[in-house]
Design an enzyme around this catalytic site. Structure first.
Site, PDB file in Angstrom:
ATOM      1  N   ARG A  11       0.847  -1.179   0.000  1.00  0.00           N
ATOM      2  CA  ARG A  11       0.000   0.000   0.000  1.00  0.00           C
ATOM      3  C   ARG A  11       0.896   1.247   0.000  1.00  0.00           C
ATOM      4  O   ARG A  11       1.975   1.238   0.611  1.00  0.00           O
ATOM      5  CB  ARG A  11      -0.812  -0.041   1.290  1.00  0.00           C
ATOM      6  N   THR A  70     -10.159   0.329  -9.802  1.00  0.00           N
ATOM      7  CA  THR A  70      -9.042  -0.340  -9.162  1.00  0.00           C
ATOM      8  C   THR A  70      -9.030  -1.593  -9.972  1.00  0.00           C
ATOM      9  O   THR A  70      -9.846  -1.732 -10.884  1.00  0.00           O
ATOM     10  CB  THR A  70      -9.382  -0.558  -7.668  1.00  0.00           C
ATOM     11  N   GLY A  94     -14.000   0.549  -4.753  1.00  0.00           N
ATOM     12  CA  GLY A  94     -13.989   1.385  -3.554  1.00  0.00           C
ATOM     13  C   GLY A  94     -14.676   0.658  -2.413  1.00  0.00           C
ATOM     14  O   GLY A  94     -14.398  -0.519  -2.133  1.00  0.00           O
TER      15      GLY A  94
HETATM   16  O1  DON Z   1      -7.934   1.118  -1.410  1.00  0.00           O
HETATM   17  C1  DON Z   1      -9.082   1.486  -1.556  1.00  0.00           C
HETATM   18  O2  DON Z   1      -9.995   1.141  -0.835  1.00  0.00           O
HETATM   19  C2  DON Z   1      -9.418   2.404  -2.707  1.00  0.00           C
HETATM   20  N1  DON Z   1      -8.270   3.173  -3.055  1.00  0.00           N
HETATM   21  C3  DON Z   1      -9.905   1.582  -3.834  1.00  0.00           C
HETATM   22  C4  DON Z   1     -10.330   2.418  -4.989  1.00  0.00           C
HETATM   23  C5  DON Z   1     -11.181   1.714  -5.931  1.00  0.00           C
HETATM   24  O3  DON Z   1     -11.558   0.595  -5.746  1.00  0.00           O
HETATM   25  C6  DON Z   1     -11.580   2.499  -7.102  1.00  0.00           C
HETATM   26  N2  DON Z   1     -12.517   1.839  -7.890  1.00  0.00           N
HETATM   27  N3  DON Z   1     -12.788   0.891  -8.354  1.00  0.00           N
END
Ligand code: DON
Length: 602
Positions: free
Chosen positions: A134, A410, A503
């Site tokens: 991370r 993501t 997200g």
């Molecule tokens: O780590 C996280 O929870 C977010 N940065 C994830 C972002 C995300 O999943 C964006 N979309 N799909």
């Protein structure tokens, strides 16, 4: 006829062989021996004709079938890159790392060198390890860095500027994973990504359209605009061969020098220069200091299955276990998929788990997370004691955070081999294309992961998530994540690799895929495709995919008091759960039909 005989031989031989391989494989201690064994293994499979066509079997489940190795990801080209290195003697870890680097080339909205990721690995000998890479807050970051003089959050600062970028972790983590558990040399694993960046690949309709939609944002930063348009500045079109020469050079530096090719030398100089020119705060020291962390997995059980997830700074691992624990006393399978009584229970489990997320979860190196409590069956029992089958509970009133429809990016990949290595990997720049600016000269996009911190207590971030002390900004701290790469085994044997972007909806997506497989006995294709719904405590509303709940289910849920139900009207739906299951003696992979990905196997 030939097909039938081939298939029969394949199945019989594979069954015998698959039961022996994991034991054999785990007896080889060194990388060199493992590599030799793997080559022999592939040769044996080829001799007996076991490397069988996926097409032959595909009709039976709607999944891609493989006998040796499998990758499912958001990009078919990247999945093939993973399979290519597995065919060349790599294991599932080599395959996952090759796919991850290829995704930085072929799926740039989320695949990355400039972001971070979380990986859960099951080794052929049954051990589970996890790597946390991370991003981290730079040393010059501080708690109130996104607030104005009145103490209010300045809109856009943590998402659209160089101040939004956390110290990237992907390269460090992927190389550490490869070093510890891969069978192939770094250069071999990076080769497909380098070729794709250097020689280019034809743009799909999906990708060309995605670039076009973001042209205005890209046009604010000259190097980024250049990367995402034709030489004459006009939009790239479907079928154009898209080359990324700067990215290819960065990848070559990584292949040749390892982590120093990214965290030191030319790449680091370019990244730090980009920061200095744009009020960013990442320094050479931040880059040199970055380390990935091997963490104990979160472990839970569900109806005789073992669930392995990512520990904090992921909130996903523990929340998935918590929600499954709350569900376990009920006969979910008997009530039936999509029944109002199941959906009601699952929403109430989600509501409680997300409330705990806001209070208790953050980087464990900075905040004491009560992990043992949260993951225990006892706690789930107490937490669910006020569940009322007839009525919805209410979350406290709060400003409903808005879901940003541009933000659903993501990416999750799953990888597995017949020896029993399994990889669940979720990686991200946070919002789609991160800050939508590259570090000039490097070819890679900058993340906006700092937005995953709680900029101000109880103020929702881009995903409507709130937090407090546990997830406040501190120098060097990792921001809380919802990424939930997950591995499920049964009686010590591989069963499922899954995970998702989305997200805050990542965690509920993974939860529902697992319930689909375990409670509803779905195959991987059905489990991944089945409609999803989501509740995250606050804002107090249920969202569900269009036509995902029947009108009478919606009516029953509303009668129970779930008043703010709304259909998820944009994007490809909730999540993108590229998953693999181990069934009998074969691997079955499914890329989520909501998006344009692909599973590949051999
Ligand atoms: O780590 C996280 O929870 C977010 N940065 C994830 C972002 C995300 O999943 C964006 N979309 N799909």
């Amino acid at each position: 006829m030939v097909f039938y005989i081939g298939n029969y031989m394949n199945k019989t031989f594979s069954a015998l062989y698959a039961s022996a391989v994991p034991q054999l494989f785990s007896t080889f201690a060194t990388k060199k021996h493992r590599e030799m064994f793997r080559l022999v293994h592939v040769l044996v499979l080829s001799l007996f004709g076991v490397a069988v066509s996926m097409q032959l079997n595909a009709a039976t489940t709607g999944a891609i079938h493989g006998s040796n190795g499998m990758v499912a990801s958001r990009s078919m080209i990247a999945s093939r890159a993973g399979v290519e290195v597995m065919k060349a003697g790599g294991n599932a870890i080599d395959g996952a790392v090759a796919t991850a680097f290829a995704l930085a080339v072929t799926h740039p909205s989320a695949g990355n060198l400039g972001g971070g990721g979380l990986m859960v690995i099951r080794l052929a000998n049954g051990n589970i390890v996890t790597n946390d890479h991370r991003e981290k807050a730079p040393a010059a970051a501080h708690r109130d860095m996104y607030l104005d003089a009145q103490g209010d959050v300045v809109k856009g600062l943590s998402t659209d500027t160089h101040l939004a970028t956390g110290v990237p972790g992907s390269v460090a983590g992927l190389l550490d994973v490869l070093d510890a558990h891969g069978d192939l040399e770094r250069e071999k694993v990076l080769a497909p990504a380098i070729a794709l960046a250097r020689d280019g690949f034809p743009l799909s309709f999906d990708l060309a359209a995605a670039f076009k939609r973001r042209l205005e944002a890209f046009s604010k930063h000259p190097a980024t605009f250049k990367k995402f348009t034709r030489d004459n500045g006009t939009p790239l079109q479907e079928g154009d061969v898209w080359k990324q020469p700067d990215l290819a050079k960065t990848l070559v530096r990584i292949a040749e020098q390892g982590r120093d090719g990214f965290y030191k030398g030319k790449t680091a100089d370019l990244l730090v220069a980009e920061m200095k020119a744009n009020n960013g705060i990442i320094t050479h020291q931040d880059l040199v200091d970055y380390q990935s962390v091997w963490r104990e997995p979160v472990h839970g059980t569900y109806r005789g299955h073992d669930i392995y997830g990512m520990a904090p700074p992921s909130s996903g691992g523990v929340l998935v276990v918590q929600m499954l624990n709350m569900l376990e006393p009920y006969d979910i399978g008997a009530a039936g998929f999509g029944s109002a009584s199941n959906v009601h229970k699952m929403i109430e489990a989600e509501r409680r788990a997300y409330a705990d997320r806001a209070r208790h979860l953050g980087d464990p190196d900075y905040y004491e997370v009560p992990m043992a409590m949260l993951a225990s069956k006892d706690y789930a029992k107490k937490r669910f004691a006020d569940f009322n089958p007839a009525r919805a509970n209410r979350s406290t009133e709060i400003d409903p955070g808005n879901f940003d429809k541009e933000s659903m990016e993501t990416t999750h990949l799953s990888s597995m081999d017949i020896a029993g290595n399994m990889v669940a990997y979720t990686t991200t720049l946070n919002l789609s294309y991160g800050i939508k600016m590259i570090a000039t000269g490097t070819g890679f996009l900058l993340n906006n992961e700092m937005d995953d911190f709680s900029s101000k207590p109880n103020t929702p971030n881009s995903f409507g998530l709130i937090g407090g002390e546990a997830n406040a900004i501190q120098p060097g701290k990792r921001m809380l994540s919802s990424m939930s790469p997950t591995i499920v085994t049964k009686d010590g044997k591989p069963l499922l690799v899954t995970g998702s972007p989305g997200g805050s909806t990542i965690i509920t997506t993974v939860f529902q895929v697992i319930v689909n497989v375990i409670d509803h006995a779905m195959n991987v294709a059905d489990a991944v495709a089945a409609p999803r719904f989501h509740h995250q405590w606050q804002p107090d509303r249920v969202i569900y995919e269009n036509r995902g709940l029947s009108p009478d289910t919606v009516r029953i849920l509303q009668d129970k008091g779930h008043q703010q139900m709304s259909a998820w009207v944009f994007g490809g739906g909730i999540g993108d759960a590229n998953s693999i299951m181990y069934v009998g003696e074969e691997l079955q992979g499914k890329s989520d039909p909501r998006n344009d990905g692909g599973a590949a196997g051999f």
